[in-house]
Design an enzyme around this catalytic site. Structure first.
Site, PDB file in Angstrom:
ATOM      1  N   CYS A  26      18.264 -12.780   0.347  1.00 20.55           N
ATOM      2  CA  CYS A  26      18.491 -11.816   1.345  1.00 20.55           C
ATOM      3  C   CYS A  26      18.062 -12.494   3.205  1.00 20.55           C
ATOM      4  O   CYS A  26      17.340 -12.739   3.622  1.00 20.55           O
ATOM      5  CB  CYS A  26      17.388 -10.683   1.097  1.00 20.55           C
ATOM      6  SG  CYS A  26      17.732  -9.858   2.415  1.00 20.55           S
ATOM      7  N   CYS A  62      17.243  -9.969   5.603  1.00 24.81           N
ATOM      8  CA  CYS A  62      15.151 -10.328   5.860  1.00 24.81           C
ATOM      9  C   CYS A  62      14.246 -12.067   5.985  1.00 24.81           C
ATOM     10  O   CYS A  62      13.710 -12.038   5.972  1.00 24.81           O
ATOM     11  CB  CYS A  62      15.052 -10.465   4.137  1.00 24.81           C
ATOM     12  SG  CYS A  62      15.816  -8.995   3.004  1.00 24.81           S
ATOM     13  N   ASP A  63      15.052 -13.065   5.552  1.00 26.47           N
ATOM     14  CA  ASP A  63      14.639 -14.247   5.403  1.00 26.47           C
ATOM     15  C   ASP A  63      15.909 -14.605   6.447  1.00 26.47           C
ATOM     16  O   ASP A  63      14.707 -16.249   6.604  1.00 26.47           O
ATOM     17  CB  ASP A  63      14.282 -15.027   4.187  1.00 26.47           C
ATOM     18  CG  ASP A  63      14.271 -14.046   2.996  1.00 26.47           C
ATOM     19  OD1 ASP A  63      12.361 -13.025   4.091  1.00 26.47           O
ATOM     20  OD2 ASP A  63      14.423 -14.470   1.924  1.00 26.47           O
TER      21      ASP A  63
HETATM   22  P1  FAD Z   1      12.656  -2.713  -5.344  1.00 21.21           P
HETATM   23  O1  FAD Z   1      11.337  -2.426  -4.599  1.00 21.21           O
HETATM   24  O2  FAD Z   1      13.182  -2.870  -6.086  1.00 21.21           O
HETATM   25  O3  FAD Z   1      11.255  -1.795  -6.570  1.00 21.21           O
HETATM   26  C1  FAD Z   1      11.871  -1.207  -7.721  1.00 21.21           C
HETATM   27  C2  FAD Z   1      10.657  -1.073  -8.807  1.00 21.21           C
HETATM   28  O4  FAD Z   1      10.654  -0.370  -9.727  1.00 21.21           O
HETATM   29  C3  FAD Z   1      10.040  -3.023  -9.786  1.00 21.21           C
HETATM   30  O5  FAD Z   1       8.889  -2.628  -9.209  1.00 21.21           O
HETATM   31  C4  FAD Z   1      10.876  -2.276 -10.419  1.00 21.21           C
HETATM   32  O6  FAD Z   1      10.117  -3.284 -11.794  1.00 21.21           O
HETATM   33  C5  FAD Z   1      10.546  -0.836 -11.400  1.00 21.21           C
HETATM   34  N1  FAD Z   1      11.308  -0.356 -12.162  1.00 21.21           N
HETATM   35  C6  FAD Z   1      12.874  -1.137 -12.446  1.00 21.21           C
HETATM   36  N2  FAD Z   1      13.148   0.238 -13.436  1.00 21.21           N
HETATM   37  C7  FAD Z   1      12.044   0.962 -14.159  1.00 21.21           C
HETATM   38  C8  FAD Z   1      12.023   1.101 -15.313  1.00 21.21           C
HETATM   39  N3  FAD Z   1      12.982   1.521 -16.040  1.00 21.21           N
HETATM   40  N4  FAD Z   1      10.611   2.123 -15.261  1.00 21.21           N
HETATM   41  C9  FAD Z   1      10.007   1.796 -15.029  1.00 21.21           C
HETATM   42  N5  FAD Z   1       9.874   1.548 -13.348  1.00 21.21           N
HETATM   43  C10 FAD Z   1      11.181   0.535 -12.963  1.00 21.21           C
HETATM   44  N6  FAD Z   1      13.701  -5.566   2.531  1.00 21.21           N
HETATM   45  C11 FAD Z   1      13.584  -5.402   4.449  1.00 21.21           C
HETATM   46  O7  FAD Z   1      13.801  -4.484   4.700  1.00 21.21           O
HETATM   47  N7  FAD Z   1      12.826  -6.801   5.279  1.00 21.21           N
HETATM   48  C12 FAD Z   1      12.247  -7.897   4.291  1.00 21.21           C
HETATM   49  O8  FAD Z   1      11.913  -8.802   5.065  1.00 21.21           O
HETATM   50  C13 FAD Z   1      13.122  -7.900   2.313  1.00 21.21           C
HETATM   51  N8  FAD Z   1      13.078  -9.060   2.238  1.00 21.21           N
HETATM   52  C14 FAD Z   1      13.373  -9.368   1.105  1.00 21.21           C
HETATM   53  C15 FAD Z   1      13.146 -10.415   0.196  1.00 21.21           C
HETATM   54  C16 FAD Z   1      13.844 -10.299  -0.772  1.00 21.21           C
HETATM   55  C17 FAD Z   1      13.321 -12.057  -1.577  1.00 21.21           C
HETATM   56  C18 FAD Z   1      14.394  -9.529  -1.455  1.00 21.21           C
HETATM   57  C19 FAD Z   1      15.015  -9.450  -2.498  1.00 21.21           C
HETATM   58  C20 FAD Z   1      14.381  -8.499  -0.829  1.00 21.21           C
HETATM   59  C21 FAD Z   1      14.363  -8.048   0.111  1.00 21.21           C
HETATM   60  N9  FAD Z   1      14.262  -7.078   0.696  1.00 21.21           N
HETATM   61  C22 FAD Z   1      13.385  -6.490   2.582  1.00 21.21           C
HETATM   62  C23 FAD Z   1      15.337  -5.620   0.701  1.00 21.21           C
HETATM   63  C24 FAD Z   1      13.613  -4.829  -0.082  1.00 21.21           C
HETATM   64  O9  FAD Z   1      12.635  -5.154  -0.708  1.00 21.21           O
HETATM   65  C25 FAD Z   1      14.140  -3.800  -0.982  1.00 21.21           C
HETATM   66  O10 FAD Z   1      15.749  -3.120   0.016  1.00 21.21           O
HETATM   67  C26 FAD Z   1      13.299  -2.205  -1.160  1.00 21.21           C
HETATM   68  O11 FAD Z   1      12.180  -3.056  -1.686  1.00 21.21           O
HETATM   69  C27 FAD Z   1      13.962  -1.651  -1.549  1.00 21.21           C
HETATM   70  O12 FAD Z   1      13.032  -0.844  -2.689  1.00 21.21           O
HETATM   71  P2  FAD Z   1      12.949   0.148  -3.752  1.00 21.21           P
HETATM   72  O13 FAD Z   1      12.037   1.537  -3.724  1.00 21.21           O
HETATM   73  O14 FAD Z   1      14.435   1.283  -3.831  1.00 21.21           O
HETATM   74  O15 FAD Z   1      12.892  -0.876  -5.472  1.00 21.21           O
END
Ligand code: FAD
Ligand code: NDP
Length: 313
Positions: free
Chosen positions: A137, A140-141
């Site tokens: 990302c 992000c980084d």
């Molecule tokens: P996610 O954070 O993807 O969480 C989904 C969760 O659901 C996970 O824990 C997963 O295990 C769980 N899950 C999946 N399937 C199932 C299931 N069947 N049953 C139960 N649970 C399940 N964004 C920023 O704004 N700033 C940053 O600095 C930033 N840094 C990042 C760095 C990295 C390395 C990455 C990969 C992403 C970064 N992002 C950042 C992006 C940000 O992390 C995501 O946009 C955000 O986390 C998305 O949130 P979410 O709630 O949609 O899902």
């Protein structure tokens, strides 16, 4: 019978939980146990500093931010079950949410917040140097001091790769877009921006084979796929932009998905193709994929669930 079950525990799931709990809906969250290869708490648990989430002027570590969101969900009254959902049955009402360790919940409404997983190449050296010069990302980084004025390599040829390469030119005048073919997949407008940017050099027909470095990334061993020639490319950063995989396999195509597998939601809403099932965060967002946009759509999902349970739409 539960009012609402939230599946997933990233910023979108926890924001939905906080809003649902404060609306007295007694939400239950299945937070997952290494679901999609990611710990409970979601993608931010895999990163170090988060510097663009409002409210933390000095930045905050990703895992700590997610711990705080979890604590807030609990304090507001969310019940959290540490289990991965393996099946959602939504052909009849109430919906049935089935966990992989025996939990079966019946619910009037469901919020899907399972996120998407950035695809990686799992190259030699990747596990050891992850977050030490390798990221999935750039937005992000990219601003981290570690990457300043280094040679930065973006792998991929789609719109994300183009966007990430352009973004990285803010921090380095030496950005390489490495693509396995000699034609970009990115839209014409993004291609033009990349090809006309003097800070970006495109390396065609090239793939990385190995990441070299002791404490941080120092170089890539790369191969020209046309000639087969292998060489070493000194660089200080590697950014994967080879697509994301939304975590939707457990839905078994009961809800409309797009061609990649993202949940389709009505424009400006978190409503899915099935009444009573809502989706928020990265699982329905192939464009922004940021913590704050995920949190924002989690709030929308909770407000829409509240209205749905009240008999509105
Ligand atoms: P996610 O954070 O993807 O969480 C989904 C969760 O659901 C996970 O824990 C997963 O295990 C769980 N899950 C999946 N399937 C199932 C299931 N069947 N049953 C139960 N649970 C399940 N964004 C920023 O704004 N700033 C940053 O600095 C930033 N840094 C990042 C760095 C990295 C390395 C990455 C990969 C992403 C970064 N992002 C950042 C992006 C940000 O992390 C995501 O946009 C955000 O986390 C998305 O949130 P979410 O709630 O949609 O899902
Ligand atoms: P894409 O699937 O469009 O592109 C992935 C790229 O990575 C492709 O060029 C592909 O190569 C390459 N790739 C895949 N696997 C590998 C591998 N193992 N090794 C080397 N290269 C690999 O994903 P994006 O994330 O770029 O885009 C997803 C969607 O989001 C698209 O619809 C895009 O238009 C949209 N989007 C739009 C943006 C915008 O409008 N500004 C910004 C970001 C995304 P190949 O081409 O050879 O298949």
């Amino acid at each position: 019978m539960e009012n609402v079950v939230i599946i997933g525990s990233g910023p979108s799931g926890h924001t939905a939980a906080i809003y649902c709990a404060r609306a007295n809906l007694a939400p239950v969250m299945l937070e997952g146990l290494m679901a999609g290869g990611i710990a409970a708490g979601g993608q931010l648990t895999t990163t170090t500093e988060v510097e663009n989430y409002p409210g933390f002027p000095d930045g905050i570590s990703g895992p700590e931010l997610m711990e705080r969101m979890r604590a807030q969900s609990l304090r507001c009254g969310t019940r959290i079950i540490t289990e991965t959902v393996e099946r959602l049955e939504c052909s009849a009402r109430p919906f049935r949410v089935i966990g992989d360790a025996g939990t079966v919940l019946e619910a009037k409404a469901v919020i899907i917040a399972t996120g998407a997983t950035a695809r990686r190449m799992n190259l030699p050296g990747e596990e050891r140097l992850w977050q030490r010069g390798i990221s999935a990302c750039a937005v992000c980084d990219g601003a981290l001091p570690l990457f300043r004025n280094k040679v930065l390599v973006v792998v991929g040829g789609g719109d994300s790769a183009a966007e990430e390469a352009l973004h990285l030119t803010k921090y380095s005048a030496n950005v390489i877009l490495m693509h396995r073919r000699e034609e970009l997949r990115a839209s014409r407008v993004m291609q033009k921006r990349v090809l006309e940017n003097s800070r970006i050099r495109v390396m065609w027909n090239t793939v990385p084979l190995e990441i070299v470095g002791d404490k941080f990334v120092d170089a890539l061993r790369v191969q020209d796929v046309k000639t087969g020639v292998v060489s070493e490319l000194p660089c200080g950063g590697l950014f994967y932009a080879i697509g994301h995989q939304p975590n939707t396999a457990f839905l078994n195509n009961q809800i409309q998905l797009d061609d990649i597998g993202y949940v389709l939601t009505a424009p400006g809403s978190t409503r899915t193709s099935l009444e009573g099932v809502f989706a928020c965060g990265d699982v329905q967002d192939r464009r922004y994929r940021q913590a704050i946009t995920a949190a924002g759509s989690g709030c929308m999902a909770a407000l829409e669930v509240e209205r749905f349970l009240d008999g509105g739409h």
